[in-house]
Design a protein around this motif. Structure first.
Motif, mmCIF file in Angstrom:
data_model
loop_
_atom_site.group_PDB
_atom_site.id
_atom_site.type_symbol
_atom_site.label_atom_id
_atom_site.label_comp_id
_atom_site.label_asym_id
_atom_site.label_seq_id
_atom_site.Cartn_x
_atom_site.Cartn_y
_atom_site.Cartn_z
ATOM 1 N N ARG A 76 40.393 46.140 30.099
ATOM 2 C CA ARG A 76 41.676 45.436 29.418
ATOM 3 C C ARG A 76 41.548 43.791 29.743
ATOM 4 N NH1 ARG A 76 46.583 48.865 31.153
ATOM 5 N NH2 ARG A 76 47.656 47.790 29.531
ATOM 6 N N VAL A 77 41.029 43.457 30.767
ATOM 7 C CA VAL A 77 40.667 42.094 31.240
ATOM 8 C C VAL A 77 39.201 41.821 31.538
ATOM 9 C CG1 VAL A 77 43.053 41.921 32.032
ATOM 10 C CG2 VAL A 77 41.192 42.102 33.659
ATOM 11 N N GLU A 78 38.763 40.490 31.800
ATOM 12 C CA GLU A 78 37.653 39.988 32.415
ATOM 13 C C GLU A 78 37.881 39.171 33.375
ATOM 14 O OE1 GLU A 78 33.917 37.178 31.148
ATOM 15 O OE2 GLU A 78 35.560 37.534 29.586
ATOM 16 N N VAL A 79 37.630 39.269 34.719
ATOM 17 C CA VAL A 79 37.707 38.476 35.860
ATOM 18 C C VAL A 79 36.716 37.503 35.348
ATOM 19 C CG1 VAL A 79 37.521 38.332 38.194
ATOM 20 C CG2 VAL A 79 38.694 40.356 37.231
ATOM 21 N N VAL A 80 37.127 36.062 35.520
ATOM 22 C CA VAL A 80 36.390 34.797 35.095
ATOM 23 C C VAL A 80 36.053 34.379 36.211
ATOM 24 C CG1 VAL A 80 36.477 32.848 33.964
ATOM 25 C CG2 VAL A 80 37.311 34.889 32.969
ATOM 26 N N GLY A 121 42.664 36.544 25.223
ATOM 27 C CA GLY A 121 41.852 35.613 25.232
ATOM 28 C C GLY A 121 42.297 34.424 25.898
ATOM 29 N N GLU A 122 43.529 34.360 26.699
ATOM 30 C CA GLU A 122 44.122 33.439 27.295
ATOM 31 C C GLU A 122 43.751 33.530 28.547
ATOM 32 O OE1 GLU A 122 48.458 31.678 28.849
ATOM 33 O OE2 GLU A 122 48.333 33.582 27.861
ATOM 34 N N LEU A 123 43.244 32.157 29.329
ATOM 35 C CA LEU A 123 42.715 32.271 30.757
ATOM 36 C C LEU A 123 44.077 32.272 31.631
ATOM 37 C CD1 LEU A 123 39.630 29.891 30.843
ATOM 38 C CD2 LEU A 123 39.772 32.329 31.149
ATOM 39 N N VAL A 124 44.035 32.978 32.662
ATOM 40 C CA VAL A 124 45.360 33.126 33.438
ATOM 41 C C VAL A 124 45.048 33.101 34.995
ATOM 42 C CG1 VAL A 124 47.391 34.199 34.251
ATOM 43 C CG2 VAL A 124 46.589 34.584 31.866
ATOM 44 N N ASP A 125 45.488 32.105 35.717
ATOM 45 C CA ASP A 125 45.398 31.950 37.106
ATOM 46 C C ASP A 125 46.489 32.808 37.806
ATOM 47 O OD1 ASP A 125 43.027 30.479 37.309
ATOM 48 O OD2 ASP A 125 44.360 28.797 36.774
#
Length: 69
Positions: free
Chosen positions: A43-47, A10-14
């Motif tokens: 496994r991830v969502e590119v936001v 759930g964490e947004l990561v740059d």
């Protein structure tokens, strides 16, 4: 992959640039493409991402993702 493993679901990561091993544009692009592959695997969502054209190719300049699992 380290950025993925160090993040929490759930964490947004740059993906980092300056002062990291991803400082060189080609290295950053390669790491960003690994994150995109994780997105294909669910496994991830590119936001958010920013891509630039360099000759006949494109390079990913920025990428933000959210870990799903």
């Amino acid at each position: 992959m380290t950025m993925f493993l160090d993040s929490s679901p759930g964490e947004l990561v740059d993906l980092p640039h300056a002062g990291s091993g991803l400082e060189h544009p080609l290295v950053f692009d390669s790491a960003a493409k690994e994150i995109q592959q994780l997105a294909v695997e669910g496994r991830v969502e590119v936001v958010q991402q920013r891509v630039t054209a360099v000759g006949d190719e494109t390079l990913i300049e920025d990428l933000r993702f959210r870990r799903l699992s």
